[in-house]
Design a protein around this motif. Structure first.
Motif, PDB file in Angstrom:
ATOM      1  N   CYS A  30       0.715  -1.229  -0.119  1.00  0.00           N
ATOM      2  CA  CYS A  30       0.016  -0.106  -0.071  1.00  0.00           C
ATOM      3  C   CYS A  30       0.714   1.320   0.161  1.00  0.00           C
ATOM      4  O   CYS A  30       0.213   2.380  -0.422  1.00  0.00           O
ATOM      5  CB  CYS A  30      -0.929  -0.021   1.033  1.00  0.00           C
ATOM      6  N   ALA A  31       2.269   1.146   0.413  1.00  0.00           N
ATOM      7  CA  ALA A  31       2.641   2.463   0.480  1.00  0.00           C
ATOM      8  C   ALA A  31       2.071   3.440   1.248  1.00  0.00           C
ATOM      9  O   ALA A  31       1.925   3.205   2.454  1.00  0.00           O
ATOM     10  CB  ALA A  31       3.413   2.932  -0.718  1.00  0.00           C
ATOM     11  N   ASN A  32       1.773   4.717   0.642  1.00  0.00           N
ATOM     12  CA  ASN A  32       0.827   5.560   1.521  1.00  0.00           C
ATOM     13  C   ASN A  32      -0.441   5.588   1.279  1.00  0.00           C
ATOM     14  O   ASN A  32      -1.150   6.465   1.506  1.00  0.00           O
ATOM     15  CB  ASN A  32       1.547   7.000   1.289  1.00  0.00           C
ATOM     16  N   ALA A  33      -0.872   4.285   0.995  1.00  0.00           N
ATOM     17  CA  ALA A  33      -2.596   3.932   0.642  1.00  0.00           C
ATOM     18  C   ALA A  33      -2.746   4.879  -0.717  1.00  0.00           C
ATOM     19  O   ALA A  33      -4.161   5.285  -0.449  1.00  0.00           O
ATOM     20  CB  ALA A  33      -3.356   4.215   2.057  1.00  0.00           C
ATOM     21  N   GLY A  46     -17.142  -3.010   5.820  1.00  0.00           N
ATOM     22  CA  GLY A  46     -16.230  -4.062   6.003  1.00  0.00           C
ATOM     23  C   GLY A  46     -14.951  -3.487   6.357  1.00  0.00           C
ATOM     24  O   GLY A  46     -14.798  -2.427   6.496  1.00  0.00           O
ATOM     25  N   GLU A  47     -13.710  -4.346   6.622  1.00  0.00           N
ATOM     26  CA  GLU A  47     -12.651  -3.916   7.078  1.00  0.00           C
ATOM     27  C   GLU A  47     -11.674  -3.596   5.733  1.00  0.00           C
ATOM     28  O   GLU A  47     -11.681  -4.410   4.853  1.00  0.00           O
ATOM     29  CB  GLU A  47     -11.882  -5.100   7.726  1.00  0.00           C
ATOM     30  N   ALA A  48     -10.891  -2.680   5.917  1.00  0.00           N
ATOM     31  CA  ALA A  48     -10.036  -2.128   4.683  1.00  0.00           C
ATOM     32  C   ALA A  48      -8.532  -2.174   5.256  1.00  0.00           C
ATOM     33  O   ALA A  48      -8.469  -1.272   6.037  1.00  0.00           O
ATOM     34  CB  ALA A  48     -10.522  -0.894   4.071  1.00  0.00           C
ATOM     35  N   TRP A  49      -7.840  -2.871   4.797  1.00  0.00           N
ATOM     36  CA  TRP A  49      -6.445  -3.136   5.324  1.00  0.00           C
ATOM     37  C   TRP A  49      -5.343  -2.574   4.070  1.00  0.00           C
ATOM     38  O   TRP A  49      -5.615  -2.911   2.999  1.00  0.00           O
ATOM     39  CB  TRP A  49      -6.098  -4.350   5.665  1.00  0.00           C
ATOM     40  N   GLY A  50      -4.426  -2.200   4.410  1.00  0.00           N
ATOM     41  CA  GLY A  50      -3.012  -1.874   3.796  1.00  0.00           C
ATOM     42  C   GLY A  50      -1.999  -2.756   4.317  1.00  0.00           C
ATOM     43  O   GLY A  50      -1.733  -2.587   5.786  1.00  0.00           O
ATOM     44  N   VAL A  51      -1.273  -3.259   3.426  1.00  0.00           N
ATOM     45  CA  VAL A  51       0.175  -3.937   4.147  1.00  0.00           C
ATOM     46  C   VAL A  51       1.365  -3.331   3.189  1.00  0.00           C
ATOM     47  O   VAL A  51       1.295  -3.282   2.063  1.00  0.00           O
ATOM     48  CB  VAL A  51       0.094  -5.271   4.293  1.00  0.00           C
ATOM     49  N   ASP A  52       2.454  -2.999   3.800  1.00  0.00           N
ATOM     50  CA  ASP A  52       3.574  -2.712   3.111  1.00  0.00           C
ATOM     51  C   ASP A  52       4.872  -3.171   3.920  1.00  0.00           C
ATOM     52  O   ASP A  52       4.754  -3.244   5.192  1.00  0.00           O
ATOM     53  CB  ASP A  52       3.525  -1.112   3.094  1.00  0.00           C
ATOM     54  N   ILE A  53       5.965  -3.314   3.099  1.00  0.00           N
ATOM     55  CA  ILE A  53       7.446  -3.608   4.003  1.00  0.00           C
ATOM     56  C   ILE A  53       7.939  -2.427   4.604  1.00  0.00           C
ATOM     57  O   ILE A  53       8.921  -2.619   5.348  1.00  0.00           O
ATOM     58  CB  ILE A  53       8.273  -4.406   3.080  1.00  0.00           C
ATOM     59  N   ASP A  54       7.442  -1.260   4.078  1.00  0.00           N
ATOM     60  CA  ASP A  54       8.126  -0.076   4.604  1.00  0.00           C
ATOM     61  C   ASP A  54       7.365   0.612   5.863  1.00  0.00           C
ATOM     62  O   ASP A  54       6.308   1.060   5.675  1.00  0.00           O
ATOM     63  CB  ASP A  54       7.940   0.986   3.649  1.00  0.00           C
ATOM     64  N   ASP A  56       7.926   2.922   7.764  1.00  0.00           N
ATOM     65  CA  ASP A  56       7.581   4.414   8.062  1.00  0.00           C
ATOM     66  C   ASP A  56       6.335   4.894   7.337  1.00  0.00           C
ATOM     67  O   ASP A  56       5.597   5.436   7.800  1.00  0.00           O
ATOM     68  CB  ASP A  56       8.889   4.800   7.447  1.00  0.00           C
ATOM     69  N   LEU A  57       6.187   4.425   6.244  1.00  0.00           N
ATOM     70  CA  LEU A  57       4.923   4.352   5.533  1.00  0.00           C
ATOM     71  C   LEU A  57       3.714   3.929   6.095  1.00  0.00           C
ATOM     72  O   LEU A  57       2.851   4.587   6.304  1.00  0.00           O
ATOM     73  CB  LEU A  57       4.929   3.721   4.104  1.00  0.00           C
ATOM     74  N   VAL A  58       3.948   2.707   7.063  1.00  0.00           N
ATOM     75  CA  VAL A  58       2.652   2.272   7.551  1.00  0.00           C
ATOM     76  C   VAL A  58       2.656   3.056   8.813  1.00  0.00           C
ATOM     77  O   VAL A  58       1.261   3.357   8.949  1.00  0.00           O
ATOM     78  CB  VAL A  58       3.093   0.583   7.946  1.00  0.00           C
ATOM     79  N   LEU A  59       3.476   3.478   9.590  1.00  0.00           N
ATOM     80  CA  LEU A  59       3.325   4.548  10.555  1.00  0.00           C
ATOM     81  C   LEU A  59       2.443   5.657  10.206  1.00  0.00           C
ATOM     82  O   LEU A  59       1.628   5.973  10.867  1.00  0.00           O
ATOM     83  CB  LEU A  59       4.513   4.858  11.287  1.00  0.00           C
ATOM     84  N   ASN A  64      -2.306   8.986   9.822  1.00  0.00           N
ATOM     85  CA  ASN A  64      -3.206   9.855   8.921  1.00  0.00           C
ATOM     86  C   ASN A  64      -4.389   9.260   8.324  1.00  0.00           C
ATOM     87  O   ASN A  64      -5.257  10.125   7.915  1.00  0.00           O
ATOM     88  CB  ASN A  64      -2.245  10.549   7.868  1.00  0.00           C
ATOM     89  N   LEU A  65      -4.581   8.026   8.474  1.00  0.00           N
ATOM     90  CA  LEU A  65      -5.643   7.363   7.697  1.00  0.00           C
ATOM     91  C   LEU A  65      -6.483   6.398   8.495  1.00  0.00           C
ATOM     92  O   LEU A  65      -7.353   5.642   7.969  1.00  0.00           O
ATOM     93  CB  LEU A  65      -5.175   6.581   6.296  1.00  0.00           C
ATOM     94  N   SER A  66      -5.977   6.286   9.870  1.00  0.00           N
ATOM     95  CA  SER A  66      -6.972   5.379  10.673  1.00  0.00           C
ATOM     96  C   SER A  66      -7.598   6.223  11.565  1.00  0.00           C
ATOM     97  O   SER A  66      -7.048   6.934  12.446  1.00  0.00           O
ATOM     98  CB  SER A  66      -6.039   4.471  11.605  1.00  0.00           C
ATOM     99  N   PRO A  67      -8.794   5.964  12.028  1.00  0.00           N
ATOM    100  CA  PRO A  67      -9.921   5.116  10.987  1.00  0.00           C
ATOM    101  C   PRO A  67      -9.926   5.595   9.898  1.00  0.00           C
ATOM    102  O   PRO A  67      -9.568   7.152   9.669  1.00  0.00           O
ATOM    103  CB  PRO A  67     -11.015   4.885  11.934  1.00  0.00           C
ATOM    104  N   PRO A  68     -10.756   5.095   8.857  1.00  0.00           N
ATOM    105  CA  PRO A  68     -11.446   3.966   8.856  1.00  0.00           C
ATOM    106  C   PRO A  68     -10.520   2.686   8.417  1.00  0.00           C
ATOM    107  O   PRO A  68     -10.871   1.864   8.509  1.00  0.00           O
ATOM    108  CB  PRO A  68     -12.532   4.268   7.686  1.00  0.00           C
ATOM    109  N   PHE A  69      -9.048   2.948   8.171  1.00  0.00           N
ATOM    110  CA  PHE A  69      -8.349   1.928   7.622  1.00  0.00           C
ATOM    111  C   PHE A  69      -7.468   1.358   8.496  1.00  0.00           C
ATOM    112  O   PHE A  69      -7.116   1.981   9.830  1.00  0.00           O
ATOM    113  CB  PHE A  69      -7.450   2.682   6.414  1.00  0.00           C
ATOM    114  N   HIS A  70      -7.230   0.242   8.224  1.00  0.00           N
ATOM    115  CA  HIS A  70      -6.041  -0.551   9.191  1.00  0.00           C
ATOM    116  C   HIS A  70      -4.777  -0.850   8.446  1.00  0.00           C
ATOM    117  O   HIS A  70      -4.978  -1.112   7.202  1.00  0.00           O
ATOM    118  CB  HIS A  70      -6.556  -1.938   9.717  1.00  0.00           C
ATOM    119  N   PHE A  71      -3.786  -0.849   9.040  1.00  0.00           N
ATOM    120  CA  PHE A  71      -2.382  -0.873   8.370  1.00  0.00           C
ATOM    121  C   PHE A  71      -1.666  -1.901   9.266  1.00  0.00           C
ATOM    122  O   PHE A  71      -1.753  -2.097  10.367  1.00  0.00           O
ATOM    123  CB  PHE A  71      -1.722   0.284   8.284  1.00  0.00           C
TER     124      PHE A  71
END
Length: 107
Positions: A30-33, A46-54, A56-59, A64-71
């Motif tokens: 997702c990077a910065n979603a 429903g639940e909306a998730w983003g995953v990434d290996i970075d 810093d971007l997940v933080l 900035n985007l939770s809620p409604p998103f989960h990372f």
């Protein structure tokens, strides 16, 4: 937004309700979603998730985007903690071109 609109159009064309979406959504890499953020209305159904290996971007996404998103942070190894069939929609846009050392994970 352009990529999110393309995804929406294709899903709605194939029977997904335009107002509710498909259910649980995952943006893989997702990077910065940049795409996931345009699905906030569907995240209400429903639940909306983003995953990434970075991490810093997940933080940044958490802040900035939770809620409604989960990372969550992922690795280059193909494994996530979600149950099988948890997501109704999984998408990835332009991620494999950014992982130039992925072939080393097989060694």
């Amino acid at each position: 937004m352009r990529d999110a609109r393309k995804i929406r159009r294709r899903l709605v064309k194939n029977g997904i309700p335009a107002q509710k979406g498909p259910g649980n959504i995952l943006e893989f890499g997702c990077a910065n979603a940049r795409v996931l953020r345009w699905f906030a209305d569907w995240a209400e159904h429903g639940e909306a998730w983003g995953v990434d290996i970075d991490s810093d971007l997940v933080l940044w996404c958490h802040q900035n985007l939770s809620p409604p998103f989960h990372f969550t942070v992922s690795t280059t190894q193909p494994s996530l903690f979600f149950e099988d069939r948890f997501f109704s929609l999984v998408f990835a846009t332009s991620i494999f071109t950014h992982i130039d050392d992925l072939y080393l994970s097989r060694i």
